[in-house]
Design a protein around this motif. Structure first.
Motif, mmCIF file in Angstrom:
data_model
loop_
_atom_site.group_PDB
_atom_site.id
_atom_site.type_symbol
_atom_site.label_atom_id
_atom_site.label_comp_id
_atom_site.label_asym_id
_atom_site.label_seq_id
_atom_site.Cartn_x
_atom_site.Cartn_y
_atom_site.Cartn_z
ATOM 1 N N LEU A 239 69.117 59.194 110.167
ATOM 2 C CA LEU A 239 69.255 59.304 108.853
ATOM 3 C C LEU A 239 68.293 59.657 107.951
ATOM 4 C CD1 LEU A 239 72.600 59.443 110.478
ATOM 5 C CD2 LEU A 239 73.434 58.562 107.789
ATOM 6 N N ARG A 240 68.433 60.156 106.541
ATOM 7 C CA ARG A 240 67.306 59.395 106.125
ATOM 8 C C ARG A 240 67.270 60.665 104.343
ATOM 9 N NH1 ARG A 240 64.093 62.341 109.890
ATOM 10 N NH2 ARG A 240 63.529 59.979 110.961
ATOM 11 N N ASP A 241 66.425 59.497 103.853
ATOM 12 C CA ASP A 241 67.497 59.755 102.594
ATOM 13 C C ASP A 241 67.836 60.669 102.018
ATOM 14 O OD1 ASP A 241 64.817 59.006 102.248
ATOM 15 O OD2 ASP A 241 63.997 61.465 102.879
ATOM 16 N N VAL A 242 69.354 60.319 102.580
ATOM 17 C CA VAL A 242 70.254 60.107 102.563
ATOM 18 C C VAL A 242 71.364 59.174 101.185
ATOM 19 C CG1 VAL A 242 72.274 60.182 103.509
ATOM 20 C CG2 VAL A 242 70.674 61.565 104.350
ATOM 21 N N GLU A 243 71.747 59.721 100.840
ATOM 22 C CA GLU A 243 72.394 58.901 99.924
ATOM 23 C C GLU A 243 74.638 58.690 99.914
ATOM 24 O OE1 GLU A 243 75.146 58.243 95.161
ATOM 25 O OE2 GLU A 243 72.351 58.720 95.417
ATOM 26 N N ILE A 244 75.352 57.898 100.815
ATOM 27 C CA ILE A 244 76.696 57.846 101.085
ATOM 28 C C ILE A 244 77.242 56.955 100.242
ATOM 29 C CG2 ILE A 244 78.696 57.474 103.399
ATOM 30 C CD1 ILE A 244 75.853 57.526 104.973
ATOM 31 N N GLN A 245 78.093 58.044 99.214
ATOM 32 C CA GLN A 245 78.794 56.918 98.508
ATOM 33 C C GLN A 245 80.765 56.732 99.161
ATOM 34 O OE1 GLN A 245 78.987 60.297 95.343
ATOM 35 N NE2 GLN A 245 77.414 60.429 95.016
ATOM 36 N N GLY A 246 80.666 57.128 100.307
ATOM 37 C CA GLY A 246 81.797 56.496 101.423
ATOM 38 C C GLY A 246 80.633 55.393 101.963
ATOM 39 N N ASP A 247 82.151 55.512 103.068
ATOM 40 C CA ASP A 247 81.548 54.838 104.047
ATOM 41 C C ASP A 247 80.976 55.470 105.424
ATOM 42 O OD1 ASP A 247 83.234 53.014 103.312
ATOM 43 O OD2 ASP A 247 84.503 53.109 104.014
ATOM 44 N N LEU A 248 80.466 54.535 105.809
ATOM 45 C CA LEU A 248 79.613 55.122 107.047
ATOM 46 C C LEU A 248 79.652 55.009 108.199
ATOM 47 C CD1 LEU A 248 77.071 56.260 108.357
ATOM 48 C CD2 LEU A 248 75.447 54.969 109.000
ATOM 49 N N VAL A 249 80.262 55.454 109.119
ATOM 50 C CA VAL A 249 81.082 55.019 110.373
ATOM 51 C C VAL A 249 80.428 54.728 111.601
ATOM 52 C CG1 VAL A 249 83.560 54.632 111.015
ATOM 53 C CG2 VAL A 249 83.843 55.398 109.033
ATOM 54 N N ILE A 250 80.237 54.132 112.083
ATOM 55 C CA ILE A 250 79.441 54.633 113.723
ATOM 56 C C ILE A 250 80.675 54.198 114.893
ATOM 57 C CG2 ILE A 250 78.182 53.270 114.801
ATOM 58 C CD1 ILE A 250 76.420 52.508 112.146
ATOM 59 N N ARG A 251 80.129 55.152 115.324
ATOM 60 C CA ARG A 251 81.248 55.308 116.877
ATOM 61 C C ARG A 251 80.492 55.282 118.553
ATOM 62 N NH1 ARG A 251 86.437 58.941 113.363
ATOM 63 N NH2 ARG A 251 87.291 57.197 112.630
ATOM 64 N N CYS A 252 79.472 55.895 118.337
ATOM 65 C CA CYS A 252 78.505 55.459 119.371
ATOM 66 C C CYS A 252 78.453 54.594 119.572
ATOM 67 C CB CYS A 252 76.912 56.551 118.843
ATOM 68 S SG CYS A 252 76.595 55.902 117.395
ATOM 69 N N ALA A 253 78.152 54.364 121.146
ATOM 70 C CA ALA A 253 78.632 53.341 121.432
ATOM 71 C C ALA A 253 76.479 52.267 122.191
ATOM 72 C CB ALA A 253 79.313 52.922 122.609
ATOM 73 N N GLU A 254 77.368 52.055 123.843
ATOM 74 C CA GLU A 254 76.486 50.687 123.984
ATOM 75 C C GLU A 254 75.273 51.924 124.586
ATOM 76 O OE1 GLU A 254 75.997 48.012 127.776
ATOM 77 O OE2 GLU A 254 78.161 48.949 127.234
ATOM 78 N N ASP A 255 73.649 50.979 124.251
ATOM 79 C CA ASP A 255 72.928 51.982 124.248
ATOM 80 C C ASP A 255 72.517 53.147 123.253
ATOM 81 O OD1 ASP A 255 71.728 50.101 126.142
ATOM 82 O OD2 ASP A 255 72.838 51.313 128.254
ATOM 83 N N ASP A 256 72.935 53.218 122.548
ATOM 84 C CA ASP A 256 73.109 54.311 121.596
ATOM 85 C C ASP A 256 72.155 53.631 120.431
ATOM 86 O OD1 ASP A 256 74.334 56.147 123.366
ATOM 87 O OD2 ASP A 256 76.226 56.086 121.966
#
Length: 433
Positions: A239-256
């Motif tokens: 993610l580059r030069d991004v504004e997130i007004q809500g949440d950033l939910v990360i569901r990727c996992a091991e070694d990601d």
């Protein structure tokens, strides 16, 4: 067996909608049961625009199921489908509130009834059925290969549609690797999925939710009015030069890996899967990182700020939470093994986090450790002040503690000579002086 639906022509979406959830009794702003829900941002956004309704008791009931009649009503409103016509289902009468909605959807070609002549308007709609309707309405090409990564059984008649809507970013799977094909779609999921249909197909509408599903996903130069979800199918997200007004939910996992470069997150970063690395760079600003799984937070030419890292689930037996980025405050709410490799203003160990392990690396300075629960402190760093508010606190001899304050009636922290590393953290050898 259900009949195959006809493929409908893709329609232009618009925010000039009537109340999408027309079946709900009253418009309610700021529903009392969505504040901590994953779909809060998009629900709140749609409520504020009058696109959805809640209930008279002030709730939205985001996890309630949706009927087939309700879902086609929502679809029609999002697609501005006012197709006229008639239907002759045995369970749909002209006097029913949903008659025209069913007729419009059937005549538009994106849904149909069953071979027994019914439509089953009151039956809850499954996620597989919802995927078929969305794929047909948007004219998506069938993509059975796109559904191969899910571990649950997807009906043959829905496989191509599921793959297509996932590829298009309209729907996604669950953290456990399933699509949940047989599950009833919830009110929150329905709003979220149809919001993606709306925003991704109308360039005049600012996105209120973005779901990243590509193996190597990139999101650049955008303002997202709601949440960004990094799906379990992603191995690396940038993610580059991004504004997130809500949440950033990360569901990727091991070694990601997730790279945040010049990103502002006004809500929270929520880490749900074990083993992911989140790298902060540039002027990335984050209010809170909510840690629900073992992870590593790192920095690369980082000039921004992270207010709080909050560990919300017990992860001590699964490995270390590594904090290799400057943070104002770390709050350990549940038992965890935490390795701190950059300066931190305050670390709080909650009473419910009793038995946690805190390793402070060489040359790292923590201004304050406030221990309301038993904790073992190891490493070669410095704690300017330790507030001991619980019995059984220990620290390794190589840790420098400039000042200790012990609460009334509490045992003073004890120095431990040696420790060995292993597993999810340090196991202190009880050679206590």
């Amino acid at each position: 067996m259900r009949k195959n639906a006809k493929k409908a022509t893709k329609r232009t979406c618009s925010m000039a909608l009537a109340a999408v959830l027309a079946f709900a009794p009253v418009t309610v702003f700021g529903a009392t049961d969505t504040a901590n829900h994953w779909a809060n941002a998009v629900i709140s956004d749609w409520e504020s625009k009058g696109l959805i309704k809640g209930y008279e008791d002030g709730t939205f009931k985001p996890d309630n199921s949706v009927s087939r009649a309700e879902f086609v009503t929502m679809m029609n409103n999002v697609l501005k489908n006012d197709a006229e016509g008639t239907v002759s289902f045995t369970d749909v009468k002209e006097t029913d509130w949903f008659y025209q909605a069913v007729a419009a959807a059937v005549n538009a070609g994106y849904c149909n009834g069953y071979e027994d002549g019914t439509f089953k308007p009151s039956a809850t709609i499954s996620r597989a059925e919802a995927a078929v309707m969305i794929a047909n309405a948007m004219g998506l090409e069938q993509d059975a290969a796109g559904a191969e990564g899910f571990s649950d059984e997807i009906p043959v008649w829905a496989v191509g549609s599921v793959g297509a809507v996932v590829k298009a970013g309209y729907m996604s799977g669950y953290p456990d690797g399933t699509f949940g094909a047989a599950k009833s779609i919830t009110r929150a999921e329905a709003v979220s999925s149809l919001n993606r249909v709306l925003t991704q197909n109308d360039e005049t509408v600012a996105a209120t939710e973005v779901v990243l599903t590509e193996k190597e996903a990139v999101l650049e130069d955008q303002v997202v009015a709601g949440n960004v979800v990094i799906d379990s199918t992603v191995e690396k997200a940038t993610l580059r030069d991004v504004e997130i007004q809500g949440d950033l939910v990360i569901r990727c996992a091991e070694d990601d890996k997730v790279v945040l470069d010049n990103v502002t997150v006004k809500g929270r970063i929520i880490i749900e899967k074990t083993g992911v690395e989140v790298s902060f760079s540039g002027k990335t600003d984050v209010k809170e990182v909510q840690v629900g799984a073992v992870c590593e937070l790192t920095a690369d030419d980082f000039e921004g700020s992270i207010d709080t890292v909050r560990i919300t689930k017990e992860v001590a037996e699964k490995g270390d939470v590594v904090i290799d980025v400057p943070v104002d405050e770390v709050i350990v709410e549940k038992k965890a093994s935490v390795k701190v490799k950059e300066n931190v203003d305050t670390i709080q160990i909650a009473e419910d986090a009793e038995g946690s392990e805190l390793d402070i690396a060489k040359d790292v300075v923590v201004d304050l450790v406030k221990a309301d629960g038993k904790v073992e402190i190891s490493g070669d760093g410095t704690v300017k002040k330790l507030e001991a508010n619980a019995d059984g606190i220990t620290y390794h001899r190589d840790v420098t503690i400039n000042k200790t304050e012990v609460a009334s009636g509490v045992e003073a922290p004890t120095v431990v000579d040696d420790y060995v590393s292993g597993g999810g953290g340090s196991s202190l050898l009880r050679n206590i002086l």
